[in-house]
Scaffold this motif. Structure first.
Motif, PDB file in Angstrom:
ATOM      1  N   ARG A 216      58.928  -2.510  33.096  1.00 13.71           N
ATOM      2  CA  ARG A 216      59.304  -2.406  34.513  1.00 13.71           C
ATOM      3  C   ARG A 216      58.429  -1.399  35.263  1.00 13.71           C
ATOM      4  O   ARG A 216      58.329  -1.451  36.485  1.00 13.71           O
ATOM      5  N   LEU A 217      57.826  -0.482  34.516  1.00 11.18           N
ATOM      6  CA  LEU A 217      56.888   0.462  35.149  1.00 11.18           C
ATOM      7  C   LEU A 217      55.484  -0.127  35.236  1.00 11.18           C
ATOM      8  O   LEU A 217      54.534   0.544  35.615  1.00 11.18           O
ATOM      9  N   GLY A 218      55.351  -1.394  34.847  1.00 12.39           N
ATOM     10  CA  GLY A 218      54.039  -2.056  34.935  1.00 12.39           C
ATOM     11  C   GLY A 218      53.140  -1.778  33.747  1.00 12.39           C
ATOM     12  O   GLY A 218      51.943  -2.073  33.785  1.00 12.39           O
ATOM     13  N   LEU A 219      53.697  -1.218  32.686  1.00 15.60           N
ATOM     14  CA  LEU A 219      52.902  -0.937  31.484  1.00 15.60           C
ATOM     15  C   LEU A 219      52.980  -2.125  30.519  1.00 15.60           C
ATOM     16  O   LEU A 219      53.942  -2.906  30.571  1.00 15.60           O
ATOM     17  N   ASP A 220      51.996  -2.206  29.635  1.00 13.47           N
ATOM     18  CA  ASP A 220      52.032  -3.224  28.588  1.00 13.47           C
ATOM     19  C   ASP A 220      52.886  -2.669  27.434  1.00 13.47           C
ATOM     20  O   ASP A 220      52.493  -1.686  26.794  1.00 13.47           O
ATOM     21  N   PRO A 221      54.039  -3.265  27.155  1.00  6.38           N
ATOM     22  CA  PRO A 221      54.898  -2.713  26.094  1.00  6.38           C
ATOM     23  C   PRO A 221      54.197  -2.643  24.730  1.00  6.38           C
ATOM     24  O   PRO A 221      54.491  -1.753  23.931  1.00  6.38           O
ATOM     25  N   THR A 222      53.253  -3.564  24.487  1.00  2.00           N
ATOM     26  CA  THR A 222      52.535  -3.533  23.209  1.00  2.00           C
ATOM     27  C   THR A 222      51.731  -2.235  23.078  1.00  2.00           C
ATOM     28  O   THR A 222      51.645  -1.640  21.990  1.00  2.00           O
ATOM     29  N   ALA A 223      51.162  -1.802  24.198  1.00  2.00           N
ATOM     30  CA  ALA A 223      50.395  -0.549  24.172  1.00  2.00           C
ATOM     31  C   ALA A 223      51.317   0.636  23.880  1.00  2.00           C
ATOM     32  O   ALA A 223      50.931   1.600  23.199  1.00  2.00           O
TER      33      ALA A 223
END
Ligand SMILES: NC(=O)c1ccc[n+]([C@@H]2O[C@H](COP(=O)([O-])OP(=O)(O)OC[C@H]3O[C@@H](n4cnc5c(N)ncnc54)[C@H](OP(=O)(O)O)[C@@H]3O)[C@@H](O)[C@H]2O)c1
Length: 306
Positions: A216-223
């Motif tokens: 939701r913060l626009g981050l890639d969860p995989t990263a």
């Protein structure tokens, strides 16, 4: 050891179907589900004369490949057995198999009953009292580890009950797990299991929330998983569940319905002891929502509700 086994020669089959004598006592195994199936198989492969019963007979029939015999009822499963292992879903299912029609307590004085499912504190006490009334020794021994460790014989057995059962059950527990911890009188194993699974459900919930928060913060969860994995923060269990959450393959290792049951059992045990499990209480409504769609999926499916 006090058993109700008759004086007969016990045998196991080799790969050609020929039967060979074994010194181990017969073991009855009730409940051959995701955990119980491989556990019963490991006992048979270790040379025990194993007799299984399962509500859905097809699931038990698979175990004939490793030399187990299938009994038509729980009562038949324990006939002639010295030791019984139960690995059913919960307390009500276990009580039904024990004292319902054709239950295994009908005629089993001297039996040693090793209860290994996660049934909670109240059910453990109740089942223990029922066993005593029937002249049966009760050992409370839930396990830590899911389907993979069950298959590999790498469970950790959280054993509790009479001291004299330690030697009696050492070969059985040795076939099922990589370690056995004896914790005290019956009930202590279940207490330890609830404490461990409270940790497990909180870890799963924070993993789901963390991935969702990152997304939701626009981050890639995989990263974020990679980042966590590169620090002491990323526990192997949480990272494994994070990967499952992100791939969306919820093939169950530990079904959400059972994990939810354990969260509820932990909250109940905490309340009875005057403790508050604030994190676990908070996750319950969300997990119940997730279970409405994903009861039989892996508990990683809680990600769908976060
Ligand atoms: N999976 C894990 O990672 C894990 C790890 C540690 C402990 N545990 C605990 O171990 C226990 C078994 O888990 P599991 O993963 O093996 O579950 P499972 O695959 O769902 O198996 C449940 C077993 O209970 C039987 N059962 C359910 N309701 C019944 C009823 N009313 N009457 C008779 N039999 C009934 C099922 O029979 P059918 O085949 O006929 O449905 C099956 O044999 C649970 O208490 C669970 O919390 C699980």
């Amino acid at each position: 050891m006090s058993t109700n086994s008759p004086a007969r020669q016990h045998t196991v089959p080799d790969h050609h179907g020929r039967r060979h004598a074994t010194a181990n006592p017969p073991v009855a195994f009730v409940g051959t589900g995701r955990m119980g199936g491989p556990m019963a198989a490991n006992l048979a492969l270790a040379g025990f004369d194993v007799r299984v019963w399962n509500r859905t007979a097809d699931r038990a029939a698979l175990l004939t490949d490793v030399g187990a015999a299938v009994a038509p009822t729980p009562a038949e499963a324990v006939r002639g057995a010295g030791i019984l292992v139960t690995m059913l879903a919960d307390g009500p299912a276990t009580e039904q198999a024990a004292t319902g029609p054709d239950g295994f307590l009908a005629d089993a004085p001297g039996l040693v009953w090793v209860q290994m499912a996660t049934v909670g504190a109240d059910w453990t006490a109740r089942l223990g009292r029922t066993a005593t009334r029937h002249g049966v020794t009760f050992v409370d021994a839930p396990v830590s580890g899911s389907e993979g460790p069950a298959r590999a014989g790498q469970l950790i057995v959280l054993a509790s009950g009479p001291d004299e059962m330690r030697n009696v059950l050492a070969p059985v527990f040795g076939a099922l797990g990589r370690a056995t911890v004896w914790l005290g009188p019956a009930g202590a194993g279940t207490s330890a299991k609830l404490v461990l699974n409270n940790w497990l459900v909180d870890l799963a919930e924070t993993t789901a929330e963390t991935l969702s928060f990152a997304r939701r913060l626009g981050l890639d969860p995989t990263a974020i998983v990679d980042l966590l994995q590169s620090t002491p923060l990323g526990s192997p269990y949480a990272m494994q569940k994070a990967t499952t959450m992100l791939t969306g393959d919820f093939t169950p290792a530990f079904a959400l319905k059972h994990a939810l049951k354990d969260a509820e059992l932990a909250v109940r045990a905490a309340q009875a002891s005057g403790t508050e499990l604030a994190l676990t209480e908070a996750l319950l409504p969300r997990w119940r929502d997730a279970a409405a769609q994903h009861a039989d999926d892996d508990l990683a499916a809680v990600y769908t509700a976060s």
